[in-house]
Design an enzyme around this catalytic site. Structure first.
Site, short mmCIF file in Angstrom:
data_model
loop_
_atom_site.label_atom_id
_atom_site.label_comp_id
_atom_site.label_asym_id
_atom_site.label_seq_id
_atom_site.Cartn_x
_atom_site.Cartn_y
_atom_site.Cartn_z
N LYS A 54 16.37 11.98 -13.90
CA LYS A 54 15.74 13.29 -14.05
C LYS A 54 16.18 14.00 -15.35
CE LYS A 54 13.33 13.14 -10.27
NZ LYS A 54 13.50 11.76 -9.84
C1 LIG Z 1 8.37 14.33 -6.84
C2 LIG Z 1 9.68 13.91 -6.27
N1 LIG Z 1 10.17 14.56 -5.20
C3 LIG Z 1 11.36 14.23 -4.65
C4 LIG Z 1 12.12 13.22 -5.17
C5 LIG Z 1 13.41 12.87 -4.51
O1 LIG Z 1 14.49 13.15 -5.36
P1 LIG Z 1 15.96 12.60 -5.02
O2 LIG Z 1 16.04 11.22 -5.52
O3 LIG Z 1 16.87 13.54 -5.76
O4 LIG Z 1 16.13 12.71 -3.55
C6 LIG Z 1 11.67 12.52 -6.28
C7 LIG Z 1 12.47 11.43 -6.84
O5 LIG Z 1 12.12 10.73 -7.73
C8 LIG Z 1 10.42 12.86 -6.85
O6 LIG Z 1 9.93 12.21 -7.91
#
Ligand SMILES: Cc1ncc(COP(=O)(O)O)c(C=O)c1O
Length: 410
Positions: free
Chosen positions: A183
Site C-alpha cells: 500500500k
Molecule cells: C480494496 C481493498 N480493500 C481491503 C483490502 C484488505 O486490506 P488488508 O490486506 O490490509 O486487510 C485490500 C487489500 O489489498 C484492498 O485492496
C-alpha cells in the site's frame, strides 16, 4: 534488456523506520503500547478526524466497523464487485449478505445503478476508492441518507487522496485504511478505522481487543490496573508497537511518496498517450488521485494478443505486473453461494477485459520507469508490426514524451 526483474511492487522502508522498530524491540513493548497510541494520534491528525483506531489489517478495520454498526445475520450490505475479496468477505463473516454493485469506466462503484439493489434488508454500503481515487461520495451520501444506510468507506488504496479538497476518510463516514506491504504506506500488515464519533471509536476499540473494558493495553503499565471486564465477545485485531514504529515514519513520508507516485503516473500518461491499443486511468475532476495502482486496459482485439500474453511479454522483459481485480462475481464462492453471474455486471465485465496494473511505487528509479515505458511500447509496436505484416525498424520512442518523463520522475 534489464538485468534484473522489476517486481510489480516494493515497499520503501527507511533507516528511521528500522531504528524505531529496534527501539521497540529493546523497550519490551512488542505488542500494543505507547507507539500505537502515538500512531493513532498522528493518523487522526493527518486524516482530520477525531479518532483513529489502529488494527492489524484493513480487513479487520472493515469487519470491526460493520460489527460496531450492528450488521448481522439477515442484513444486506452493498459492495462493489470491482474490489479485493476482503471487502465482501467480512460481510459474510458477520452472517450478512454482500450485494454486489457494478462499476463505471473508472473501476469505481456505479452510483447510477445502486438504487435497484436496495431491499428491506439493506443496512449498509461499502464504497471503495479504487486504485487511489475517490468514488462519487456525494451520490453515496445522498443514497445512504435516503435509505438510512450505514457507510464505511474502504480506503485501502486511498490514504492521502482528496475529494473536493477534503482528505479521504474525512467525509463524515467511518473509513477503513490498509497498511499492507504493497500500500501507499506500510506497517508490514496493518490498518485503521477513522471516525469523528467517539462512541463508535470506543466500540471499535473494544471489539478489536476481545471486547474488554478499559484501555486493556495499559494493564501491564504503571498506570494500568489488573481489573477488566469482557463486555462482548470481541476479536483479536490489535496493532503492535512494532508495526506502529514503521507507521509513524511512513506517515511522515506519505505526502512525499504520493508526489512521487503522481509524477510516475504522469510519465506513464504522457508516454502512452499515443497508443490507441491501451486505455489509461483518468483523474476525475475534483479528485486528487494517489495512484496506489496504475491500471491500464488493453484493447485485446486491436492489439492482437490477450492480457495473459501481454503479461508474459512484460515478464520476458523482466517487468512485473498484476491484475486488480478479478471482479468478485467471477469467483466460485460468490457465483455458487450467492448466485452471481457475469451478465449482471456489464460495466465490470467491460472494465476487467484486458485490465492489468503496471509497476508504480516510490522506490522505482527513473531507469525503472523508462524500462516499463520501453517494454510496453515495444510490445505494442511489435504487435502492430505482426498484424500489419511489415517491419518497423525501431520502437518510436516519442522523444518529447521521454524527455518530459525524465523531468517528471525526478
Ligand atoms: C480494496 C481493498 N480493500 C481491503 C483490502 C484488505 O486490506 P488488508 O490486506 O490490509 O486487510 C485490500 C487489500 O489489498 C484492498 O485492496
Amino acid at each position: 534488456m534489464r538485468n534484473h526483474f522489476l517486481p510489480y511492487c516494493l515497499p520503501q522502508i527507511g533507516e528511521e523506520e528500522i531504528a524505531e522498530v529496534v527501539d521497540s524491540l529493546r523497550s519490551g513493548w512488542v505488542t500494543t503500547g505507547p507507539k500505537v497510541k502515538k500512531f493513532e494520534q498522528a493518523l487522526a491528525e493527518y486524516v482530520g478526524v477525531a479518532e483513529a483506531v489502529a488494527v492489524n489489517s484493513c480487513t479487520a478495520a472493515l469487519h470491526l466497523s460493520l460489527a460496531a454498526a450492528g450488521i448481522g445475520p439477515g442484513d444486506e450490505v452493498i459492495v462493489p464487485t470491482m474490489t479485493f475479496c476482503a471487502t465482501a468477505n467480512v460481510v459474510v463473516h458477520l452472517g450478512a449478505r454482500p450485494v454486489l454493485a457494478d462499476c463505471d469506466g473508472n473501476g469505481l462503484i456505479d452510483t447510477t445503478r445502486i438504487e435497484r439493489l436496495v431491499t428491506a434488508q439493506t443496512k449498509a454500503i461499502i464504497p471503495v476508492h479504487y486504485a487511489g481515487q475517490s468514488c462519487d461520495l456525494e451520490a453515496i451520501r445522498s443514497f445512504a441518507r435516503t435509505h438510512g444506510l450505514f457507510v464505511v468507506e474502504d480506503c485501502a488504496h486511498a490514504i492521502g487522496a482528496r475529494h473536493n479538497g477534503r482528505q479521504i476518510g474525512n467525509s463524515g463516514n467511518p473509513a477503513a485504511f490498509s497498511f499492507y506491504a504493497t500500500k501507499n504506506m506500510t506497517t508490514g500488515e496493518g490498518g485503521c478505522v477513522t471516525t469523528d464519533d467517539p462512541e463508535f471509536a470506543a466500540r471499535v476499540r473494544r471489539l478489536a481487543l476481545h471486547g474488554m473494558s478499559r484501555d486493556a493495553w495499559k494493564r501491564y503499565s504503571e498506570t494500568g490496573t489488573w481489573y477488566y471486564e469482557v463486555l462482548e465477545p470481541g476479536y483479536k485485531y490489535n496493532m503492535t508497537d512494532i508495526q506502529a514504529s514503521l507507521g509513524l515514519h511512513q506517515l511522515k513520508r506519505l505526502d512525499q511518496f504520493i508526489d512521487r507516485r503522481r509524477s510516475i503516473a504522469l510519465a506513464y500518461d504522457e508516454a502512452f498517450a499515443d497508443l490507441g491499443e491501451i486505455e489509461l486511468p483518468r483523474e476525475l475532476p475534483g479528485r486528487n488521485h494517489v495512484y496506489h495502482l496504475y491500471p491500464i486496459r488493453l484493447n485485446e482485439k486491436e492489439l492482437g494478443i490477450d492480457r495473459g500474453a501481454f503479461i508474459e511479454e512484460l515478464t520476458r522483459r523482466r517487468i512485473g505486473a498484476s491484475v486488480h481485480f478479478i471482479p468478485l462475481h467471477r469467483h466460485p464462492y460468490y457465483q455458487t453461494v450467492c448466485g452471481y453471474q457475469p451478465e449482471s455486471f456489464p460495466g465490470a465485465e467491460r472494465f476487467y477485459q484486458g485490465l492489468l496494473s503496471l509497476p508504480l511505487y516510490p522506490r522505482m528509479t527513473s531507469d525503472d520507469v523508462s524500462d516499463v515505458i520501453q517494454a510496453v511500447r515495444q510490445i505494442v509496436v511489435e504487435q502492430r508490426r505482426k498484424t500489419a505484416g511489415f517491419a518497423f525498424s525501431a520502437v518510436p520512442a516519442a522523444p518529447h514524451v521521454l524527455s518530459n518523463m525524465e523531468a517528471a520522475v525526478r
